[in-house]
Design an enzyme around this catalytic site. Structure first.
Site, mmCIF file in Angstrom:
data_model
loop_
_atom_site.group_PDB
_atom_site.id
_atom_site.type_symbol
_atom_site.label_atom_id
_atom_site.label_comp_id
_atom_site.label_asym_id
_atom_site.label_seq_id
_atom_site.Cartn_x
_atom_site.Cartn_y
_atom_site.Cartn_z
ATOM 1 N N ASP A 37 24.756 20.763 63.369
ATOM 2 C CA ASP A 37 23.455 20.980 62.713
ATOM 3 C C ASP A 37 23.374 22.277 61.910
ATOM 4 O O ASP A 37 22.302 22.636 61.418
ATOM 5 C CB ASP A 37 22.341 21.001 63.776
ATOM 6 C CG ASP A 37 22.195 19.646 64.429
ATOM 7 O OD1 ASP A 37 22.505 18.634 63.762
ATOM 8 O OD2 ASP A 37 21.797 19.591 65.600
ATOM 9 N N HIS A 236 42.374 39.209 46.640
ATOM 10 C CA HIS A 236 41.144 38.660 47.221
ATOM 11 C C HIS A 236 41.214 38.729 48.757
ATOM 12 O O HIS A 236 41.039 37.730 49.452
ATOM 13 C CB HIS A 236 40.891 37.231 46.729
ATOM 14 C CG HIS A 236 40.422 37.210 45.303
ATOM 15 N ND1 HIS A 236 40.193 36.057 44.601
ATOM 16 C CD2 HIS A 236 40.121 38.211 44.455
ATOM 17 C CE1 HIS A 236 39.792 36.360 43.374
ATOM 18 N NE2 HIS A 236 39.741 37.661 43.266
ATOM 19 N N ASP A 253 35.521 45.787 46.754
ATOM 20 C CA ASP A 253 35.079 44.966 45.616
ATOM 21 C C ASP A 253 33.884 44.178 46.136
ATOM 22 O O ASP A 253 34.047 43.268 46.957
ATOM 23 C CB ASP A 253 36.227 44.051 45.174
ATOM 24 C CG ASP A 253 35.880 43.227 43.936
ATOM 25 O OD1 ASP A 253 34.687 43.143 43.580
ATOM 26 O OD2 ASP A 253 36.807 42.657 43.342
ATOM 27 N N ASP A 264 29.235 42.976 40.038
ATOM 28 C CA ASP A 264 30.651 42.885 40.440
ATOM 29 C C ASP A 264 31.285 44.257 40.224
ATOM 30 O O ASP A 264 31.618 44.613 39.103
ATOM 31 C CB ASP A 264 31.336 41.803 39.587
ATOM 32 C CG ASP A 264 32.781 41.558 39.992
ATOM 33 O OD1 ASP A 264 33.220 42.113 41.015
ATOM 34 O OD2 ASP A 264 33.469 40.799 39.284
ATOM 35 N N HIS A 343 46.700 40.869 37.061
ATOM 36 C CA HIS A 343 45.506 40.083 36.725
ATOM 37 C C HIS A 343 44.944 40.509 35.378
ATOM 38 O O HIS A 343 45.374 41.514 34.800
ATOM 39 C CB HIS A 343 44.450 40.180 37.838
ATOM 40 C CG HIS A 343 43.965 41.563 38.149
ATOM 41 N ND1 HIS A 343 43.090 42.252 37.334
ATOM 42 C CD2 HIS A 343 44.222 42.392 39.201
ATOM 43 C CE1 HIS A 343 42.824 43.425 37.884
ATOM 44 N NE2 HIS A 343 43.503 43.548 39.018
ATOM 45 N N HIS A 347 36.273 39.544 33.003
ATOM 46 C CA HIS A 347 35.786 38.160 32.904
ATOM 47 C C HIS A 347 34.302 38.211 32.606
ATOM 48 O O HIS A 347 33.630 39.218 32.876
ATOM 49 C CB HIS A 347 36.054 37.395 34.206
ATOM 50 C CG HIS A 347 35.552 38.107 35.442
ATOM 51 N ND1 HIS A 347 34.242 38.056 35.855
ATOM 52 C CD2 HIS A 347 36.184 38.927 36.322
ATOM 53 C CE1 HIS A 347 34.113 38.795 36.949
ATOM 54 N NE2 HIS A 347 35.276 39.343 37.243
ATOM 55 N N HIS A 354 32.547 34.722 38.154
ATOM 56 C CA HIS A 354 33.457 34.420 37.042
ATOM 57 C C HIS A 354 32.685 33.434 36.178
ATOM 58 O O HIS A 354 32.733 32.231 36.384
ATOM 59 C CB HIS A 354 34.770 33.821 37.542
ATOM 60 C CG HIS A 354 35.633 34.836 38.231
ATOM 61 N ND1 HIS A 354 36.882 34.577 38.712
ATOM 62 C CD2 HIS A 354 35.415 36.144 38.516
ATOM 63 C CE1 HIS A 354 37.402 35.666 39.258
ATOM 64 N NE2 HIS A 354 36.507 36.626 39.159
ATOM 65 N N GLU A 377 38.061 45.824 34.704
ATOM 66 C CA GLU A 377 38.573 46.070 36.052
ATOM 67 C C GLU A 377 40.093 46.222 36.129
ATOM 68 O O GLU A 377 40.774 45.440 36.800
ATOM 69 C CB GLU A 377 38.114 44.951 36.993
ATOM 70 C CG GLU A 377 38.334 43.528 36.486
ATOM 71 C CD GLU A 377 37.841 42.491 37.477
ATOM 72 O OE1 GLU A 377 38.294 42.510 38.620
ATOM 73 O OE2 GLU A 377 36.987 41.672 37.098
ATOM 74 N N TYR A 381 48.682 47.961 41.915
ATOM 75 C CA TYR A 381 48.891 47.508 43.284
ATOM 76 C C TYR A 381 50.359 47.757 43.643
ATOM 77 O O TYR A 381 51.242 47.005 43.223
ATOM 78 C CB TYR A 381 48.513 46.018 43.402
ATOM 79 C CG TYR A 381 47.147 45.755 42.797
ATOM 80 C CD1 TYR A 381 45.980 46.002 43.521
ATOM 81 C CD2 TYR A 381 47.018 45.359 41.463
ATOM 82 C CE1 TYR A 381 44.720 45.832 42.948
ATOM 83 C CE2 TYR A 381 45.767 45.182 40.880
ATOM 84 C CZ TYR A 381 44.624 45.420 41.627
ATOM 85 O OH TYR A 381 43.393 45.257 41.041
ATOM 86 N N ARG A 398 41.720 49.595 42.258
ATOM 87 C CA ARG A 398 41.035 48.894 41.158
ATOM 88 C C ARG A 398 39.732 49.635 40.904
ATOM 89 O O ARG A 398 39.101 50.128 41.861
ATOM 90 C CB ARG A 398 40.775 47.420 41.525
ATOM 91 C CG ARG A 398 40.112 46.639 40.396
ATOM 92 C CD ARG A 398 40.190 45.113 40.574
ATOM 93 N NE ARG A 398 39.564 44.595 41.765
ATOM 94 C CZ ARG A 398 40.214 44.154 42.824
ATOM 95 N NH1 ARG A 398 41.531 44.171 42.866
ATOM 96 N NH2 ARG A 398 39.552 43.696 43.890
ATOM 97 N N GLU A 400 36.222 48.850 38.802
ATOM 98 C CA GLU A 400 35.571 47.741 38.091
ATOM 99 C C GLU A 400 34.110 48.055 37.812
ATOM 100 O O GLU A 400 33.367 48.448 38.719
ATOM 101 C CB GLU A 400 35.648 46.462 38.943
ATOM 102 C CG GLU A 400 34.887 45.294 38.347
ATOM 103 C CD GLU A 400 35.079 43.995 39.117
ATOM 104 O OE1 GLU A 400 35.285 44.045 40.346
ATOM 105 O OE2 GLU A 400 35.013 42.930 38.482
HETATM 106 N N1 GLY Z 1 35.095 40.102 42.593
HETATM 107 C C1 GLY Z 1 35.993 39.227 41.935
HETATM 108 C C2 GLY Z 1 36.473 39.784 40.697
HETATM 109 O O1 GLY Z 1 36.391 40.984 40.503
HETATM 110 O O2 GLY Z 1 36.907 39.101 39.811
HETATM 111 MN MN MN Z 2 35.440 40.982 38.598
HETATM 112 MN MN MN Z 3 35.166 42.280 41.593
#
Ligand code: GLY
Ligand code: MN
Ligand code: MN
Length: 430
Positions: A37, A236, A253, A264, A343, A347, A354, A377, A381, A398, A400
């Site tokens: 439930d 992630h 993040d 973000d 990466h 975005h 995203h 961002e 790494y 990172r 961002e």
């Molecule tokens: N938080 C996911 C990204 O930075 O794309």
């Molecule tokens: Mn992002």
């Molecule tokens: Mn992010």
């Protein structure tokens, strides 16, 4: 929720892009059972939310050029509402949502059968399972046999129009996104102030999320990432099970939602409040890559340029720090940065973290335009298992921010949370 007029205008603009004698079908999100439930927290479908402002599950919007807008919703049910919460019901659709006609969900099949007899095109977001299932079932319905093959070959993906509409943010959307940026920044500031060696990654995540809620955001925009030391090299990383160690960096993040719009932000800072020399060298490199990249986020420039700028700066720095071999142009050509920066640099951001919107048009990268919101961002790494000099291993960084493209240059919506090393160390000292 914005004023009803905003949603009416969005539907109007969408209908103006649709061919004559076409019908668009957009379903709300369904509730997803976690076990027995208990459900997962409900999050409305972004396309549906964008067009209606309605936050209940199990609803369907049906619109078309020259047609009244129709919304099918769960009927009122006093006994069930005691268990699962209030429902608006079809009778309030017009007054509360400004949508011409409200129907109970049970009427959907019959109404669609009639409507599909009269139209030439049916449009829906192909990526939405519920919308797809509704259309498939409606086309298969008895009574539509003679139209079936026609309709099957006259289906179009509504996402192409919705993506374009959602890409450019209106004045009201920008105000909301500024608030999402502001509250997201407060969460990161709270984490920097609260961080101490020995805390778990998850405890630090709870500080961030607590601040979001206390500042008025009901929800996170995505799973909060808190990674100490080498865990920051997992892009992630959502396990958050380790303890934070003095001498390590921690990467957070995290972003909140305001009326469905995402913030973000990523910040990386020393668990004990002081950067080591090796951490500082890498940190300043990432920061300079971000600042050079943001300077390229200007109306009319190619959307690829800010990524290329970040990659060039990071590659230059990696050569200077003897992490990869030069010369620069050859290192770029061979993508020698890839083991350490794998990466993209940003975005689109909006109702989805995203967000929707095309990055290319006819094979060419799009130009940046006023009203786009894009993250910037860059990161590095250097995992424990990498070939880099030992002093850099176990460091993931990172940085961002969320950037609004304006006619007078890039506007950082998340600037309140510090990112210069000295400012971070001062904030952490208290
Ligand atoms: N938080 C996911 C990204 O930075 O794309
Ligand atoms: Mn992002
Ligand atoms: Mn992010």
């Amino acid at each position: 929720m914005f004023s009803l007029h905003v949603y009416q205008e969005r539907r109007q603009r969408l209908k103006a892009l649709m061919p004559e004698k076409s019908l668009a079908i957009i379903a709300a999100a369904a509730e997803v059972i976690r076990n027995r439930d208990a459900e997962y927290p409900f999050r409305q479908s972004s396309d549906f939310w964008y067009l209606t402002g309605f936050t209940e599950p199990d609803a369907v919007l049906v619109i078309g050029p020259g047609q009244p807008d129709r919304l099918f919703v769960r009927p009122k049910h006093p006994e069930q509402e005691v268990w699962t919460g209030r429902r608006m019901g079809p009778d309030h659709v017009k007054q509360r949502l400004g949508i011409d006609q409200g129907y109970p969900l049970e009427a959907l099949d019959t109404e669609l059968k009639t409507l599909l007899c009269e139209i030439a095109w049916v449009e829906y977001p192909f990526g939405c399972q519920t919308s797809t299932a509704i259309v498939d079932q409606a086309i298969k319905a008895k009574g539509l046999r003679s139209r079936r093959s026609d309709l099957l070959s006259h289906r179009a993906d509504l996402s192409r129009h919705l993506g374009q509409a959602r890409l450019i943010k209106s004045r009201q959307e920008i105000e909301v996104m500024k608030e999402a940026g502001r509250i997201s920044a407060q969460g990161h500031i709270a984490a920097m102030q609260a961080c101490e060696p020995g805390m778990t990654e998850d405890q630090l995540a709870s500080v961030v999320e607590h601040q979001f809620r206390m500042d008025g955001s009901p929800s996170i925009a995505y799973q909060t990432i808190v990674g100490g030391g080498d865990n920051a090299c997992i892009l992630h990383y959502v396990d958050r099970t380790d303890r934070l160690r003095s001498g390590d960096l921690v990467l957070i993040d995290a972003g909140c939602e305001v009326f469905g719009y995402a913030g973000d932000i990523t910040r990386t800072f020393p668990v004990n409040g002081s950067f080591t020399n090796a951490q500082a060298e890498l940190y300043d490199l990432v920061l300079s890559a971000q600042s050079e990249a943001i300077a390229q986020m200007v109306v009319g420039k190619s959307i690829k340029l800010f990524h290329e700028t970040a990659v060039r700066r990071l590659t230059e720095g990696l050569i200077e720090l003897n992490i990869i071999e030069g010369p620069l142009e050859l290192a770029l050509e061979d993508k020698r940065y890839l083991p350490y920066y794998m990466h993209g640099t940003g975005h689109f951001l909006g109702l989805d973290v995203h967000d929707v919107g095309a990055y290319e048009h006819e094979g060419q990268p799009v130009e940046l335009a006023e009203g786009m919101v894009i993250t910037c961002e860059p990161g590095l790494y250097i995992s424990l298992s990498s070939d880099a000099p030992a002093r850099y291993r176990g460091i993931g960084i990172r940085i961002e921010d969320d950037v609004l493209i304006t006619g007078h240059g890039p506007e950082v919506l998340t600037a309140k949370v510090p990112k210069e090393r000295a400012e971070i160390e001062a904030l952490m000292r208290g």
